[in-house]
Each structure stands twice: as C-alpha cells, then as structure tokens.
Write a protein that holds these residues in place. Structure first.
Motif, PDB file in Angstrom:
ATOM      1  N   ARG A 286     -57.955 -90.251  61.582  1.00 38.79           N
ATOM      2  CA  ARG A 286     -58.645 -90.936  60.478  1.00 38.79           C
ATOM      3  C   ARG A 286     -58.886 -89.978  59.314  1.00 38.79           C
ATOM      4  NH1 ARG A 286     -64.875 -93.100  60.768  1.00 38.79           N
ATOM      5  NH2 ARG A 286     -65.151 -93.377  58.498  1.00 38.79           N
ATOM      6  N   ALA A 287     -59.224 -88.729  59.626  1.00 37.13           N
ATOM      7  CA  ALA A 287     -59.493 -87.754  58.572  1.00 37.13           C
ATOM      8  C   ALA A 287     -58.226 -87.407  57.797  1.00 37.13           C
ATOM      9  CB  ALA A 287     -60.107 -86.500  59.174  1.00 37.13           C
ATOM     10  N   TYR A 288     -57.122 -87.178  58.500  1.00 37.75           N
ATOM     11  CA  TYR A 288     -55.896 -86.723  57.857  1.00 37.75           C
ATOM     12  C   TYR A 288     -55.121 -87.831  57.156  1.00 37.75           C
ATOM     13  CZ  TYR A 288     -56.427 -82.513  60.787  1.00 37.75           C
ATOM     14  OH  TYR A 288     -56.890 -81.367  61.391  1.00 37.75           O
ATOM     15  N   LEU A 289     -55.355 -89.081  57.556  1.00 39.99           N
ATOM     16  CA  LEU A 289     -54.497 -90.164  57.109  1.00 39.99           C
ATOM     17  C   LEU A 289     -54.531 -90.339  55.593  1.00 39.99           C
ATOM     18  CD1 LEU A 289     -52.527 -92.245  58.104  1.00 39.99           C
ATOM     19  CD2 LEU A 289     -54.405 -93.879  58.350  1.00 39.99           C
ATOM     20  N   ASP A 290     -55.699 -90.269  54.992  1.00 38.97           N
ATOM     21  CA  ASP A 290     -55.834 -90.456  53.544  1.00 38.97           C
ATOM     22  C   ASP A 290     -56.263 -89.143  52.908  1.00 38.97           C
ATOM     23  OD1 ASP A 290     -55.912 -91.672  51.073  1.00 38.97           O
ATOM     24  OD2 ASP A 290     -58.001 -92.291  51.278  1.00 38.97           O
ATOM     25  N   CYS A 291     -55.515 -88.092  53.180  1.00 42.73           N
ATOM     26  CA  CYS A 291     -55.898 -86.764  52.712  1.00 42.73           C
ATOM     27  C   CYS A 291     -54.692 -86.074  52.079  1.00 42.73           C
ATOM     28  CB  CYS A 291     -56.425 -85.926  53.880  1.00 42.73           C
ATOM     29  SG  CYS A 291     -57.016 -84.297  53.412  1.00 42.73           S
ATOM     30  N   ALA A 292     -54.868 -85.606  50.848  1.00 44.86           N
ATOM     31  CA  ALA A 292     -53.768 -84.964  50.128  1.00 44.86           C
ATOM     32  C   ALA A 292     -53.786 -83.450  50.260  1.00 44.86           C
ATOM     33  CB  ALA A 292     -53.827 -85.355  48.650  1.00 44.86           C
ATOM     34  N   HIS A 293     -54.617 -82.924  51.164  1.00 48.65           N
ATOM     35  CA  HIS A 293     -54.609 -81.482  51.388  1.00 48.65           C
ATOM     36  C   HIS A 293     -53.208 -81.062  51.836  1.00 48.65           C
ATOM     37  CE1 HIS A 293     -55.427 -77.616  53.385  1.00 48.65           C
ATOM     38  NE2 HIS A 293     -56.488 -77.551  52.616  1.00 48.65           N
ATOM     39  N   PRO A 294     -52.696 -79.923  51.324  1.00 41.47           N
ATOM     40  CA  PRO A 294     -51.294 -79.568  51.608  1.00 41.47           C
ATOM     41  C   PRO A 294     -50.958 -79.401  53.083  1.00 41.47           C
ATOM     42  CG  PRO A 294     -52.475 -77.755  50.520  1.00 41.47           C
ATOM     43  CD  PRO A 294     -53.329 -78.973  50.406  1.00 41.47           C
ATOM     44  N   GLU A 295     -51.941 -79.171  53.952  1.00 46.32           N
ATOM     45  CA  GLU A 295     -51.645 -78.978  55.370  1.00 46.32           C
ATOM     46  C   GLU A 295     -51.888 -80.234  56.210  1.00 46.32           C
ATOM     47  OE1 GLU A 295     -53.645 -75.578  56.914  1.00 46.32           O
ATOM     48  OE2 GLU A 295     -53.094 -74.296  55.244  1.00 46.32           O
ATOM     49  N   SER A 296     -52.421 -81.285  55.590  1.00 51.60           N
ATOM     50  CA  SER A 296     -52.824 -82.458  56.381  1.00 51.60           C
ATOM     51  C   SER A 296     -51.627 -83.244  56.913  1.00 51.60           C
ATOM     52  CB  SER A 296     -53.714 -83.380  55.549  1.00 51.60           C
ATOM     53  OG  SER A 296     -55.004 -82.833  55.404  1.00 51.60           O
ATOM     54  N   ARG A 297     -50.531 -83.287  56.142  1.00 51.81           N
ATOM     55  CA  ARG A 297     -49.396 -84.077  56.610  1.00 51.81           C
ATOM     56  C   ARG A 297     -48.857 -83.517  57.922  1.00 51.81           C
ATOM     57  NH1 ARG A 297     -43.667 -85.513  53.660  1.00 51.81           N
ATOM     58  NH2 ARG A 297     -43.598 -83.248  53.353  1.00 51.81           N
ATOM     59  N   TYR A 298     -48.736 -82.193  58.007  1.00 50.39           N
ATOM     60  CA  TYR A 298     -48.247 -81.624  59.258  1.00 50.39           C
ATOM     61  C   TYR A 298     -49.255 -81.807  60.382  1.00 50.39           C
ATOM     62  CZ  TYR A 298     -46.729 -78.426  62.839  1.00 50.39           C
ATOM     63  OH  TYR A 298     -46.354 -77.909  64.049  1.00 50.39           O
ATOM     64  N   ARG A 299     -50.560 -81.726  60.074  1.00 51.68           N
ATOM     65  CA  ARG A 299     -51.571 -81.927  61.123  1.00 51.68           C
ATOM     66  C   ARG A 299     -51.465 -83.336  61.713  1.00 51.68           C
ATOM     67  NH1 ARG A 299     -52.266 -77.620  63.256  1.00 51.68           N
ATOM     68  NH2 ARG A 299     -53.504 -78.903  64.685  1.00 51.68           N
ATOM     69  N   ARG A 300     -50.997 -84.292  60.932  1.00 55.39           N
ATOM     70  CA  ARG A 300     -50.813 -85.647  61.469  1.00 55.39           C
ATOM     71  C   ARG A 300     -49.785 -85.643  62.589  1.00 55.39           C
ATOM     72  NH1 ARG A 300     -49.730 -88.226  55.674  1.00 55.39           N
ATOM     73  NH2 ARG A 300     -51.567 -87.337  54.663  1.00 55.39           N
ATOM     74  N   VAL A 301     -48.748 -84.834  62.438  1.00 57.02           N
ATOM     75  CA  VAL A 301     -47.744 -84.719  63.501  1.00 57.02           C
ATOM     76  C   VAL A 301     -48.400 -84.227  64.785  1.00 57.02           C
ATOM     77  CG1 VAL A 301     -45.613 -83.580  64.223  1.00 57.02           C
ATOM     78  CG2 VAL A 301     -45.902 -84.282  61.839  1.00 57.02           C
TER      79      VAL A 301
END
Length: 583
Positions: A286-301
């Motif tokens: 939920r935290a990473y889904l709508d987050c534009a922080h540069p590392e969040s997309r990989y954390r979703r994986v």
C-alpha cells in the motif's frame, strides 16, 4: 560572544537581519501572529529583544530568570516584562513534575521532598529523590506555577511561548528545520562560507501559506512514525497504518509543489520500508503503490515476492529491466530476473571481465592505518605518486568546472544565503533545468579552457561550500597531476555519468589514483581488504570505466596473520641453525 566583535548584541543583529529578510520576501506568507510579531518586535526595548533571541537560541521552553544573566541585557525580569506584555513570554507557566525537575538542582528537589514530609536516605541521589517524589504523587500532580512549588523562592520561571511562531519563521527563512540561527554566527566566524547567489521572488521554499502548513504536517507525520518505533510496546501495523492514512490526507496539499511532493514520497517510502521490517507486506504494498520515490518501484517487486505473487513480480521486474529509471534499478532488476527465472542473467552494468584484478601482499598488518592508506604507501614511488581520493577528486573536478551551472539562480534552488548547494539537487529534472549551463561548462573540455577554469575556481572559491567539492581532500599538487594526467575525454565521460544521477553517482568511485606524470597517464585502483567485496555502485563505476577503455583495477590486499608470522619465525630459526658451522 563572537570573538573580536565590537557589538555585544551581534546575535540580535543577526536575528533582526533574518526578520527583515523575511518581511521583504515572505510577508505574503505571514499569518496574523507572524505579521504582528514582525511589526512590533523592533519596537520593544533592545534589552528585551536581546533576551528574546538569547532564549530562542537556548534549549527551553522553560527558563529560570536567575539563569538568564547577560551583561549586555541587565536585569532579566525587567527585560522580560515587555515580552510578557506582548504575549511572547509567559511569566507564570504551569509546571508538571517533569518540567520542574529539569529546572531545579538536586538540593532543591530534596528541599521540596522535605517540605512534603518525604523521608529520604542521607545520601539520596537525584534519581532516587525524583523516584520518591513520583511515588508521593501516586497520581500525577496538577501542574502548578513556580511559586506554588517553591513559595519561598524569589526566582521566576519564564516560558518561551513563541517557539512555534519562531519555528515557522525559521522554516520560511531556511526552507528546512535542520538549520538554525547559529548559521549566521558560523558564517561570521568563517567556519562556513557560502556562494553568493542572486535571489528573486520565485527563489523561495514556499509560495503559499498552505505549503508551510503541509511541510509541518509532514514533519509531524514523520516524527509520529519514528517516535512510535521507539516505544517499548510498538504497534508497527497500527503506526504505519496511521502514517499512511495521514499521508493520503496530505496528498492533495502537496501535489502542486514538486519539492513537497518529493518529501511526501520520501516519507511514504520510509513507511513502506518500516512495514517490510515489521513483516507487514500488505502495508508495504500500500505504501509503495502510489509513491514516486526512485526506489519504490523496485521495492514493489520485492513485496510481490513476499506476497507470493511470483508472476506479477517477474512481470514488473521485466518491465523495469526493459526501461530502467537508472543504472541501480537496472542492476537490481537484472539480478531479480536471474533469481525469479532461475537463470544466470547478469546486469548490463555489472563489473564483469575487463578490469584488472590484482593482488598485493603487505609486509605487515596495516595497524592503525586504513587498508587504503597502507596500500597507498606501499604502491607510491617518486616516479608514480599515489593518492587516496575515494569519491573526492573526480567529483571536485566536476564541481569546479560546472560551478556556474550548479549555482545557477534557478527558481526553487536557492532560498537563503546559507546553502551548501541547490535545494533541487535530488530532483529528477535537476540536470534538465540546467542543460544549457552544463553543456556550456562541458564544452570547455574541447579546448584547454577547462584547465584555466578549474584552476581559477580552485583559487577563487576555496573553502566555499559545495555538494561536490571536499576542499580538505584537494591540494595544488594533486590538482596539477590530475589535470596533467587525466585526458579531457575521460573527464567528459566521468562528468556525463555524474550528470545522469548527480547524487547517486557521487559515490562508488575507486579509492586510489596513481599518476605517471612524465608519461601523462594514470590508473584508478579500487582497494579490497580481506573479506571486503565490491558494492553495487562500485561495480557500476568499474563497468563504466572498462566500457570506455579507462585504466582501472581492483587490488585484493592481504597481509601475514599471526599464524603465518609464527611459521615464518620458525623457518627463520631453522635456517639460522642450519647455517651454523658444525661442532
């Protein structure tokens, strides 16, 4: 007092300078209380204004008048009276036992206990006295003013009631809350020097009052998450859920300000990391889904893996690998694909074959020296000097050549005179906004103009704060050797990589540089002691250098351990015995 200052009220002058700056530049952002303060503060007596600033710069918010003794101010009670009348100080604040304990001595606490009929041991410590007082008040006592606690005392306690107002003024001035008014004094003393950048109305941290309120709300949200984590009965899921709910509510208020939105995303990413540490992958998602922080997309994986959504994780990793946002994301995605697909896929940016991998045996353990410094000493010769420059030399050459671009007066970059560098350095469009300035600087590398620019700025800007120049690491000798031995083409390649990600690519550069000045060549050397491995950012720099034919190597360093030394000693004794003449 500021050394050699003829003005004992130097601190007041600094604060009033900041207040005038704010009034001239941020008056439209003031609320009624701030507007009144800016108008009326300069009208109260000088001693009162000085006392106000002294209290502002000390740890409070409660102060005993007897401990506010300053020669230039005189009687603190007289100086406080106009401030009390204005409502900026409170001369009769209600104190609970905790606030009281911070203001009194051990003897005063024991006198209070005696007056209350509390028996203490003959040599009771301060902590024991406080414990006895806590026990006496089974339920916390009602807060009361100083005179109620100590009726016979002639002292007075003052509450610095203006702390929230001054915090907002400080935020408007600096654009952050980690800098404070001591910046003026440090600059006056020459401890820090800053580049002079022209300001206009657009050069403000905040353009609307709502931005200030949103910043403070984000600060409170972050503090709430951090303080909750420090409690003994930390409810991780509850604290993270509350943080995310607060961030969801704040999202509309930060959308219009890219700088605030970046802070919002940074906090949302931190909440996601906290959720992962707490074993709450659903909250992390939920935290990473709508987050534009540069590392969040990989954390979703990674979170998808934790949720056993393997196919989705694989698809997202492939999407990232096909269009990575940066080299680090590409490296991580390739590694993840290799693991998820159970193949031996390698990142395009990993440091594979190509760079030299050498070994060096030191004659003895480095002792108090760092392994890099011990290696430098071992390698250096008069014909080929070696310098320890990890993350300093190449960054400094970049910072000196591109100084005009880095300190260009862009809107949203410089808010006040005490900035080490542009506030938008971490922004995704940092380079794009200055593309023409950076290209002008790099164009000098096509001629010898770059040498003159770097040398001139090394002299003119010496000591001025910069996000890329670590002045203590430079010297005339090192700069001359670097300019003589680094080809301009290599400088351009390094600088272009720095411009891809100015913050991330400042680190990971090799530890040592070896020069052959007569041959005008160099070598970059990454030093690894026993058990030390290459980090990802180091691998990316090594791979880049290899890709462009730059001389770079990794040096594995070892030295004799105690077992080896014992064996060598035994062997030496045996050899010596064999060399003795026969009896």
């Amino acid at each position: 007092m500021l050394p050699d200052s003829p003005d004992p009220f130097y601190y007041l002058a600094n604060f009033e300078r900041a207040l005038a700056w704010l009034d001239a530049r941020c008056a439209d952002l003031f609320d009624d209380a701030e507007r009144r303060f800016a108008d009326e503060f300069v009208q109260v007596p000088q001693a009162s204004r000085a006392l106000f600033v002294r209290m502002l710069m000390r740890k409070g918010p409660y102060f005993r008048a007897s401990r506010l003794a300053y020669d230039e101010i005189g009687c603190p009670r007289a100086a406080a009276a106009p401030l009390v009348a204005a409502g900026w100080l409170d001369d009769a604040p209600a104190l609970d036992l905790g606030a009281l304990a911070a203001l009194v001595t051990k003897a005063e606490l024991q006198a209070l206990a005696e007056r209350l009929g509390i028996a203490l041991e003959a040599r009771a410590t301060r902590a024991a006295t406080l414990e006895a007082l806590d026990a006496h008040y089974a339920a916390a006592p009602e807060p009361r003013d100083w005179r109620a606690w100590f009726p016979a005392s002639s002292d007075t306690v003052l509450l610095f009631a203006s702390a929230p107002l001054c915090e907002r003024l400080r935020l408007m001035f600096f654009g952050n809350l980690h800098q404070d008014w001591s910046e003026f004094v440090l600059a006056d003393l020459g401890v820090f020097r800053y580049e002079s950048v022209p300001f206009d109305h657009a050069s403000r941290a905040f353009q609307r009052r709502e931005d200030i309120d949103a910043y403070l709300a984000l600060r409170d949200c972050r503090d709430g998450l951090e303080s909750a984590a420090d409690t003994q009965d930390f409810d991780a899921a509850g604290a993270i859920t509350a943080t995310l709910a607060a961030l969801d509510a704040l999202a509309p208020r930060t959308q219009a300000n890219a700088w605030l939105r970046a802070r919002h995303d940074k906090l949302r990413h931190a909440a996601g990391l906290a959720a992962e540490r707490a074993g709450e992958p659903e909250l992390a998602w939920r935290a990473y889904l709508d987050c534009a922080h540069p590392e969040s997309r990989y954390r979703r994986v990674r979170v998808l893996e934790q949720l056993n959504r393997r196919e989705e994780a694989l698809a997202l990793a492939q999407t990232i690998a096909d269009a990575p946002a940066n080299e680090e994301e590409a490296q991580r995605a390739a590694r993840t694909l290799g693991r998820l697909a159970r193949t031996r896929a390698k990142s395009k940016t990993s440091a594979g074959p190509g760079f030299a991998q050498l070994e060096l045996a030191l004659p003895a353990a480095p002792g108090p020296l760092r392994v890099e410094e011990a290696t430098r000493i071992e390698l250096a010769t008069p014909q080929a000097p070696v310098f320890y420059v990890e993350n300093t030399l190449i960054n400094a050459l970049f910072g000196l050549l591109c100084w005009p671009a880095l300190f260009a007066p862009m809107p949203g970059a410089f808010f006040h005179p005490f900035q080490r560098g542009p506030a938008d350095l971490h922004a995704a469009d940092f380079v794009a906004r200055r593309a023409s300035q950076f290209e002008t600087c790099l164009a000098e590398l096509e001629t010898l103009a770059y040498r003159e620019s770097i040398v001139r700025r090394y002299a003119e800007k010496s000591g001025i704060q910069s996000p890329f120049v670590a002045w203590p690491a430079l010297s005339d000798e090192l700069l001359t050797l670097a300019l003589d031995c680094f080809p301009a083409a290599h400088l351009r390649l390094w600088f272009e990589r720095l411009l891809r990600e100015p913050v991330a690519n400042r680190s990971g550069l090799p530890d040592l540089v070896r020069f052959w000045p007569h041959e005008r060549r160099y070598e970059l050397i990454e030093v690894k002691g026993p058990g030390d491995r290459l980090q990802d950012n180091q691998r990316r720099w090594l791979a880049y250098c290899v890709q462009h034919g730059m001389p770079v190597s990794v040096l594995e360093v070892r030295w004799p351990n105690l077992h080896d030394e014992a064996e060598e000693a035994e062997e030496a004794v045996e050899n010596a015995a064999q060399a003795l003449p026969a009896p």
